[in-house]
Design an enzyme around this catalytic site. Structure first.
Site, PDB file in Angstrom:
ATOM      1  N   ASP A 137       0.836  -1.210   0.000  1.00 31.78           N
ATOM      2  CA  ASP A 137       0.000   0.000   0.000  1.00 31.78           C
ATOM      3  C   ASP A 137       0.873   1.262   0.000  1.00 31.78           C
ATOM      4  O   ASP A 137       0.361   2.382  -0.029  1.00 31.78           O
ATOM      5  CB  ASP A 137      -1.026  -0.013   1.144  1.00 31.78           C
ATOM      6  CG  ASP A 137      -0.388  -0.061   2.511  1.00 31.78           C
ATOM      7  OD1 ASP A 137       0.843  -0.154   2.607  1.00 31.78           O
ATOM      8  OD2 ASP A 137      -1.147  -0.016   3.510  1.00 31.78           O
ATOM      9  N   GLU A 142      -1.011  -5.262   9.085  1.00 34.75           N
ATOM     10  CA  GLU A 142      -0.105  -4.619  10.037  1.00 34.75           C
ATOM     11  C   GLU A 142      -0.591  -4.813  11.472  1.00 34.75           C
ATOM     12  O   GLU A 142      -1.737  -4.465  11.787  1.00 34.75           O
ATOM     13  CB  GLU A 142      -0.026  -3.111   9.732  1.00 34.75           C
ATOM     14  CG  GLU A 142       0.615  -2.821   8.386  1.00 34.75           C
ATOM     15  CD  GLU A 142       0.741  -1.327   8.100  1.00 34.75           C
ATOM     16  OE1 GLU A 142       0.431  -0.502   8.987  1.00 34.75           O
ATOM     17  OE2 GLU A 142       1.144  -0.988   6.969  1.00 34.75           O
ATOM     18  N   GLU A 158       9.663  -3.633  10.086  1.00 32.39           N
ATOM     19  CA  GLU A 158       9.972  -2.316   9.504  1.00 32.39           C
ATOM     20  C   GLU A 158      10.637  -1.413  10.544  1.00 32.39           C
ATOM     21  O   GLU A 158      10.051  -1.119  11.599  1.00 32.39           O
ATOM     22  CB  GLU A 158       8.684  -1.660   8.955  1.00 32.39           C
ATOM     23  CG  GLU A 158       8.959  -0.296   8.347  1.00 32.39           C
ATOM     24  CD  GLU A 158       7.883   0.200   7.399  1.00 32.39           C
ATOM     25  OE1 GLU A 158       6.971  -0.567   7.037  1.00 32.39           O
ATOM     26  OE2 GLU A 158       7.959   1.379   7.018  1.00 32.39           O
ATOM     27  N   LYS A 175      -1.195  -9.280   3.456  1.00 31.04           N
ATOM     28  CA  LYS A 175      -0.364  -8.784   4.564  1.00 31.04           C
ATOM     29  C   LYS A 175      -1.169  -7.797   5.396  1.00 31.04           C
ATOM     30  O   LYS A 175      -1.868  -6.936   4.847  1.00 31.04           O
ATOM     31  CB  LYS A 175       0.913  -8.126   4.027  1.00 31.04           C
ATOM     32  CG  LYS A 175       1.765  -7.497   5.136  1.00 31.04           C
ATOM     33  CD  LYS A 175       3.193  -7.233   4.703  1.00 31.04           C
ATOM     34  CE  LYS A 175       3.415  -5.979   3.896  1.00 31.04           C
ATOM     35  NZ  LYS A 175       3.014  -4.724   4.589  1.00 31.04           N
TER      36      LYS A 175
END
Ligand code: KIV
Length: 256
Positions: free
Chosen positions: A41, A111, A175, A109
């Protein structure tokens, strides 16, 4: 052995290569070299100039993913579930099924860790392969500071990674996670970690392709520019312009 087992078996053996694609032509190139192609995204900021990934919609992700699908034969194709598409288990299941049926991707995926435990559990129970994402979570982040400097943050991240592993996700993006914590997490779980700004201690690495080829003018510490494609495109466009202006293109062979 299926694609996911194949990927998991790479842990501790060979580094996993993951890059983003938003369209067929880039996917065609990546498919030759990548284990995972991610329709991230991040396209919200890279292509649409959105201030954050929070503005990316399900329809945008689906259209780009349909294009990417046409370029992929062998890599694992993962699609980001955008912000506000997995606020409850039922919403997540409905939208993940839609993404998979419309784009024929291999996995989605999401988060988050403990906070989305029930959502990930529901997806996996319904045989939807899930990739996790911990550390900086751009869909909800208040700032973009690296994670894992404070003890409490370290403990929570390690716990989240273990939770995702137990739930059955097939890998986790880390990340901007501090190097020694990335190492600890990578050692503590059975599935591969894919780092972005999380050091060489992860099982694999991901970058946004537009960043590494020099198409996106971004300067953050974790990006390395491996090419300057913008310059090459500029050279080609100038040549075209000059030939048009000087009536050198099109020639007879280009005409009917
Ligand atoms: O959206 C994205 O491209 C991502 C990667 C940077 C991991 O999530």
């Amino acid at each position: 052995m299926n694609k996911f087992d194949n990927l998991i078996r790479k842990k501790n053996k060979s580094k996993i290569v993951c890059l983003t694609a938003y369209s067929k032509n880039i996917a065609l190139i990546l498919d030759k070299h990548c284990d995972i192609v991610l329709v991230g995204d991040s396209l919200g900021s890279v292509l649409y100039n959105y201030k954050s990934t929070r503005s990316v919609t399900l329809d945008i992700m689906i259209e780009h993913s349909k294009s990417v699908r046409m370029g992929i034969k062998k890599s694992l194709m993962v699609v980001d579930m955008p912000h506000n598409t997995y606020r409850s288990s039922s919403e997540a299941l409905r939208n993940a099924k839609k993404i998979i049926s419309k784009t024929k991707c291999d996995a989605v995926k999401l988060e988050g860790g403990k906070k989305i435990y029930h959502i990930i559990k529901t997806l996996i129970k319904n045989k939807i392969p899930v990739m996790g994402h911990l550390g900086i979570l751009p869909q909800s982040a208040k700032n973009f500071k690296a994670k894992g400097k404070k003890i409490i943050e370290r403990n929570n991240l390690l716990k989240d990674a273990k939770i995702l592993d137990e739930l059955g996700v097939f890998s986790i993006v880390l990340e901007c996670v501090e190097s020694s914590l990335a190492k600890e997490i990578t050692k503590a779980i059975r599935i591969p970690t894919i780092g972005i700004g999380a050091s060489v201690n992860c099982d694999g690495q991901v970058l946004v392709t537009d960043d590494l080829i020099g198409l996106n003018p971004i300067k953050v510490r974790f990006v390395k520019r491996f090419a300057n494609i913008k310059k090459q495109i500029n050279i080609a466009i100038v040549k075209f312009k000059n030939e048009v202006k000087n009536k050198k293109f099109p020639k007879k062979v280009n005409s009917y």
